[in-house]
Design a protein around this motif. Structure first.
Motif, short mmCIF file in Angstrom:
data_model
loop_
_atom_site.label_atom_id
_atom_site.label_comp_id
_atom_site.label_asym_id
_atom_site.label_seq_id
_atom_site.Cartn_x
_atom_site.Cartn_y
_atom_site.Cartn_z
N UNK A 162 43.09 48.11 26.41
CA UNK A 162 42.21 48.02 27.84
C UNK A 162 43.61 49.03 29.61
N UNK A 163 42.66 49.55 29.57
CA UNK A 163 43.51 50.31 30.62
C UNK A 163 42.76 49.92 31.86
N UNK A 164 44.11 49.25 32.61
CA UNK A 164 44.20 48.07 33.97
C UNK A 164 44.80 48.24 35.16
N UNK A 165 44.00 49.58 36.27
CA UNK A 165 45.14 49.57 37.58
C UNK A 165 44.60 49.19 38.57
N UNK A 166 45.47 47.86 39.17
CA UNK A 166 45.45 47.59 40.84
C UNK A 166 44.85 48.70 41.38
N UNK A 167 44.48 48.53 42.33
CA UNK A 167 43.56 48.97 43.52
C UNK A 167 44.86 48.87 44.70
N UNK A 168 46.25 48.65 44.97
CA UNK A 168 46.74 48.03 45.47
C UNK A 168 46.08 48.25 47.08
N UNK A 169 45.66 47.73 48.48
CA UNK A 169 45.68 48.29 50.08
C UNK A 169 46.44 48.16 50.52
N UNK A 170 47.19 48.54 51.82
CA UNK A 170 48.05 48.24 52.17
C UNK A 170 48.66 46.78 53.03
N UNK A 171 49.47 45.90 52.86
CA UNK A 171 50.25 45.49 53.01
C UNK A 171 49.88 44.63 53.93
N UNK A 179 44.55 41.99 25.43
CA UNK A 179 44.00 42.29 26.61
C UNK A 179 44.63 41.51 27.54
N UNK A 180 45.14 39.64 27.33
CA UNK A 180 45.88 38.65 28.15
C UNK A 180 47.26 40.19 28.73
N UNK A 181 47.99 40.03 27.36
CA UNK A 181 48.53 40.88 27.68
C UNK A 181 48.80 41.98 28.91
N UNK A 182 47.76 42.19 28.77
CA UNK A 182 47.64 43.55 29.22
C UNK A 182 47.26 43.09 30.71
N UNK A 183 47.16 41.99 31.52
CA UNK A 183 46.22 41.56 32.41
C UNK A 183 47.71 41.01 32.87
N UNK A 184 48.62 40.27 32.11
CA UNK A 184 50.04 40.34 32.56
C UNK A 184 50.78 40.98 33.18
N UNK A 185 51.31 42.19 32.34
CA UNK A 185 51.45 43.42 33.18
C UNK A 185 51.24 43.36 34.38
N UNK A 186 50.28 44.13 34.70
CA UNK A 186 48.97 44.02 36.10
C UNK A 186 49.66 42.89 36.71
#
Length: 637
Positions: A305-314, A475-482
Motif C-alpha cells: 500500500x502507498x499512503x501519503x497524508x495531505x497535511x494542512x497548514x499548521x 499495511x500496519x507497518x506502513x501506517x505506522x511509518x506514515x
C-alpha cells in the motif's frame, strides 16, 4: 503423530490458485500463526482445515477422533437465542442441557409453577450425571472475561459483540484443534490478555490468524506463511521469522534479477536473425522456451500500500484544553473531573475497556459533546479527519470507485491530480474490484478503502478510532511509518499494544469510575508506570495537567483599570514565540529519534529520550500559558 494437516492441497476460485501443492502438519500442543497478506487465502486455509471447504486437489488429513472448531471472520445469519445459548452451543449435548437449565431457571424465577420446578429438577439431575457443573463454570468464566451479558439477545447485539460471543463459543469447547481467525478484533486489552493466558494455560493446539503483533509474539510457537499459493513453514518465533524473511526476499530478488538477465540475453540471441537460425542450436532454443515458460508462471509478491497524508497548514500551538470536565449518561459517570492540555504535534493514545467511554471522550475533546461540568477549549486553525471504528462513513451500496471521490474520476493530492483508478491501485484494489459494492468487501478491504478515502483530505488533526482491525501486518507497518512522519496532532483509540507502543507519545487511560489518567509513552510505558504507582491513587506523570498558579507579577492595579505590561514583561512576551518554536523543534527531533531502530535497541537511551520529551512537554505548556497570559494583558491594556 500429527493431529491435522494438508497433503499436496490445491484450490482456486477462478483466478490464480490460492493454494498449489500445499503441505502442512500440526502436532498436539503447538500454536501456529498463519501469516499472509489480505486476500491471499488465509481464511480459505482455515475452512479447508475444518472441512467447510474441500480442496480441488490433494487431501486434508485428520487423525481419527480429532475435534476441530473454528472462529470465523463473518457472523452467520442463522444464529438465535441469548448470549448464553450461543456460547453453550460450543459444548454439544452438555451445552444443550445447560441452555435448557438456564432457560428453566429463568422460568422458575418468573413463576412458581410446579411444572417449571419439576423440569428444573430433572435438568439439574441430568447435569449432575453429565458432570455439567464444571463446564457451566467454564461458560460463566468466558462470558465474564469477554464482558458479555448472558441474557442479552444475540440478534440485537452489535457486530463486535456477536464476534465476541462466537469467540467465547469456540473457547469453551476446548477442541483438539482450535482455529481462530482474527480473534483479537473488537476485544479490549484486558480481554486480549485474559485470552492469551487462557490459551496458554490450557495448552490448546491452535492455528490462528492475527494482525496483533503482541498477541502473535506471546502465543506463536511456529510461523507458517501463505505466500503466492505456497505454505512456507518458517518453524520459528515471529522476530526470527522477520529476520529470515528479509534475508529470503533479498536472495529471491538477486536470483530473479540474474534470471531476467539470462532471459534477456537469450532473447537477444534468438533475434539476431538468419545466422542464429542457421546454427540450428535446438537445445538452446528449447532452453529459451523453458525460460519463457518459467517467467510466465512466476507469481510476483503482492504490492504494498502507498499512503501519503495531505497535511494542512499548521494549527495553533494549542489543540485542545479540557478543565475539570465531567460527563455522565444517566447514572453512569463516563468522565470525572478530567483535565488535560493537548499541544500541536502530540500523538495521544486512548486505552480502556470496551464501553468505558473512549469515543465519548474524543467527542468531548472535539467539542461535539457538551460536558455536564467543566470546559473544553479548542485551538485555532484545526482541520480534522476522522477514522470511524464503525465504518459509518462508507455507504454499503456505493461502489469502491464512487466511495473515494463521490463519483468523480480524479482526486486532488499533494503531488497533483490522480485518477481514482490509479489511486485505488495504490491501496491494492485491482481494476476488477472498482465496481464492487462496499457491502461485498472483506473487513480488511473496508479498512483500506476508508483509509484511502481519509487520505484524499487535508488535515492537521487526525482522529483514528480502532484503525487496525482486519489490516494485515505489512499495511500496519506502513501506517505506522506514515503516522511517525505526520507532523500534525494524532488522537488514537486502539487495543493493539504494539501499534500504541510504536506510534503514541502519551496515553489517556480509563481507570474506572470515570477517572482518566495521563501517562508518558505507549502501552508498555503505561504498564511500567502503573506497576510502580501506588495502587490506590497513582500520581499523574505529567504535572502540566494540574492547575497552575498565575506567574504574572507586578504592582496591584486599581479596580476597573487594566494593567499594562512592564518593560521586562514586554521583552519576555516578544521572546516567547521564538523560545517555544525552538523547544518544539527540539521535541520534533526527539520524536523522530524514537523511530531509529538503533536507539530503540538501547533501553536506557530510549528512557532518557522519553524523559526529555516529558520535560519538554512541561516546559512548552508552561511557556505557552505564560505567553497567552501576557498577550491577554497586552491586548486588554
Amino acid at each position: 503423530m500429527a493431529l491435522l494437516g494438508m497433503k499436496d492441497v490445491g484450490i482456486a476460485f477462478g483466478g490464480p490458485p490460492l493454494l498449489e501443492g500445499a503441505n502442512f502438519v500440526i502436532e498436539r500442543g503447538e500454536r501456529v500463526c498463519l501469516l499472509g497478506r489480505n486476500g491471499t487465502g488465509k481464511s480459505t486455509v482455515m475452512k479447508l482445515l475444518d472441512g467447510t471447504l474441500r480442496p480441488d486437489s490433494g487431501e486434508v488429513v485428520r487423525q481419527s477422533g480429532v475435534t476441530v472448531s473454528r472462529l470465523e471472520q463473518d457472523v452467520p445469519d442463522d444464529i438465535d437465542g441469548t448470549m448464553f445459548d450461543v456460547v453453550a452451543a460450543g459444548l454439544g449435548e452438555t451445552g444443550r442441557l445447560l441452555t435448557r437449565y438456564h432457560q428453566a431457571s429463568h422460568r422458575v424465577g418468573a413463576t412458581s409453577d410446579d411444572a417449571a420446578l419439576r423440569e428444573l429438577g430433572r435438568l439439574h439431575q441430568a447435569l449432575d450425571l453429565a458432570d455439567g457443573w464444571q463446564v457451566r463454570n467454564r461458560v460463566d468464566t468466558v462470558l465474564l472475561h469477554l464482558g458479555l451479558d448472558a441474557d442479552a439477545a444475540f440478534a440485537a447485539a452489535s457486530g463486535g459483540r456477536k464476534r465476541q460471543a462466537l469467540l467465547a463459543r469456540a473457547l469453551v469447547g476446548e477442541p483438539d484443534v482450535l482455529l481462530l481467525d482474527e480473534p483479537t478484533n473488537h476485544l479490549d486489552i484486558d480481554a486480549i490478555a485474559w485470552m492469551e493466558d487462557f490459551l496458554i494455560d490450557r495448552a490448546l493446539t491452535l492455528i490462528f490468524v492475527t494482525h496483533d503483533r503482541a498477541f502473535l509474539r506471546r502465543l506463536a510457537t511456529r510461523i507458517v506463511e501463505l505466500d503466492r499459493g505456497m505454505l512456507v513453514d518458517w518453524g520459528t518465533d515471529y522476530d526470527t521469522y522477520l529476520e529470515r524473511k528479509e534475508a529470503a526476499l533479498a536472495s529471491e530478488t538477486r536470483e530473479r534479477t540474474e534470471f531476467d538477465r539470462k532471459l534477456a540475453r537469450e532473447e537477444v540471441w534468438i533475434r539476431t536473425g538468419i545466422q542464429a537460425r542457421r546454427t540450428r542450436n535446438e537445445g538452446r532454443v528449447r532452453g529459451l522456451e523453458a525460460l519463457r515458460a518459467e517467467r510466465a508462471a512466476r507469481r510476483e509478491q503482492m504490492g504494498t500500500v502507498r499512503m501519503q497524508a495531505q497535511e494542512a497548514e499548521r494549527s495553533g500551538r494549542l489543540v485542545a484544553e479540557a478543565r475539570d470536565v465531567s460527563f455522565s449518561r444517566g447514572d453512569k459517570v463516563i468522565v470525572r473531573d478530567f483535565t488535560t492540555t493537548i499541544m500541536r504535534g502530540e500523538r495521544v493514545g486512548l486505552i480502556g475497556p470496551n464501553g468505558s467511554g473512549k469515543t465519548t471522550l474524543l467527542r468531548l475533546l472535539l467539542g461535539e459533546l457538551e460536558p455536564d461540568s467543566g470546559s473544553v477549549r479548542l485551538g485555532t486553525g484545526l482541520e480534522i479527519a476522522y477514522f470511524d471504528q464503525l465504518r459509518e462513513q462508507l455507504d454499503p451500496e456505493r461502489t469502491v470507485h464512487d466511495s473515494i471521490a463521490d463519483g468523480a474520476d480524479h482526486v486532488d493530492r499533494a503531488g497533483g491530480r490522480q485518477h481514482v483508478i490509479s489511486y485505488l491501485e495504490d491501496f491494492l484494489f485491482p481494476a476488477e474490484r472498482m465496481r464492487t459494492p462496499v457491502r461485498a468487501l472483506s473487513g480488511g478491504e473496508r479498512n483500506r478503502l476508508l483509509l484511502a478515502r481519509l487520505f484524499t483530505r487535508s488535515f492537521n488533526l487526525l482522529i483514528l478510532d480502532e484503525p487496525t482491525n482486519d489490516l494485515d501486518i505489512e499495511t500496519l507497518d506502513l501506517l505506522e511509518e506514515l503516522l511517525l512522519d505526520f507532523s500534525g496532532t494524532l488522537l488514537l483509540v486502539s487495543h493493539d499494544r504494539a501499534f500504541l507502543d510504536s506510534v503514541v507519545t502519551s496515553t489517556l487511560v480509563f481507570e474506572g469510575d470515570g477517572r482518566v489518567g495521563e501517562y508518558v509513552g505507549g502501552y508498555s510505558d503505561w504498564l511500567r508506570q502503573r506497576t510502580a504507582a501506588v495502587p490506590a491513587s497513582p500520581p499523574p506523570v505529567r504535572a502540566r495537567n494540574a492547575a497552575k498558579p498565575s506567574t504574572v507579577t507586578g504592582r496591584p492595579t486599581s479596580p476597573g483599570r487594566p494593567r499594562k505590561l512592564n518593560y521586562n514583561e514586554a521583552r519576555e512576551l516578544e521572546s516567547l514565540p521564538d523560545r517555544i518554536d525552538g523547544l518544539e523543534a527540539d521535541r520534533t527531533r526527539l520524536y523522530l529519534s524514537l523511530a531509529d531502530p538503533e536507539l530503540l535497541r538501547d533501553g536506557d537511551a530510549t528512557v532518557e529520550v522519553k524523559e526529555r520529551l516529558a520535560a519538554l512537554d512541561e516546559e512548552i505548556a508552561s511557556l505557552t500559558e505564560r505567553w497567552e497570559t501576557l498577550e491577554t494583558i497586552a491586548n486588554e491594556a
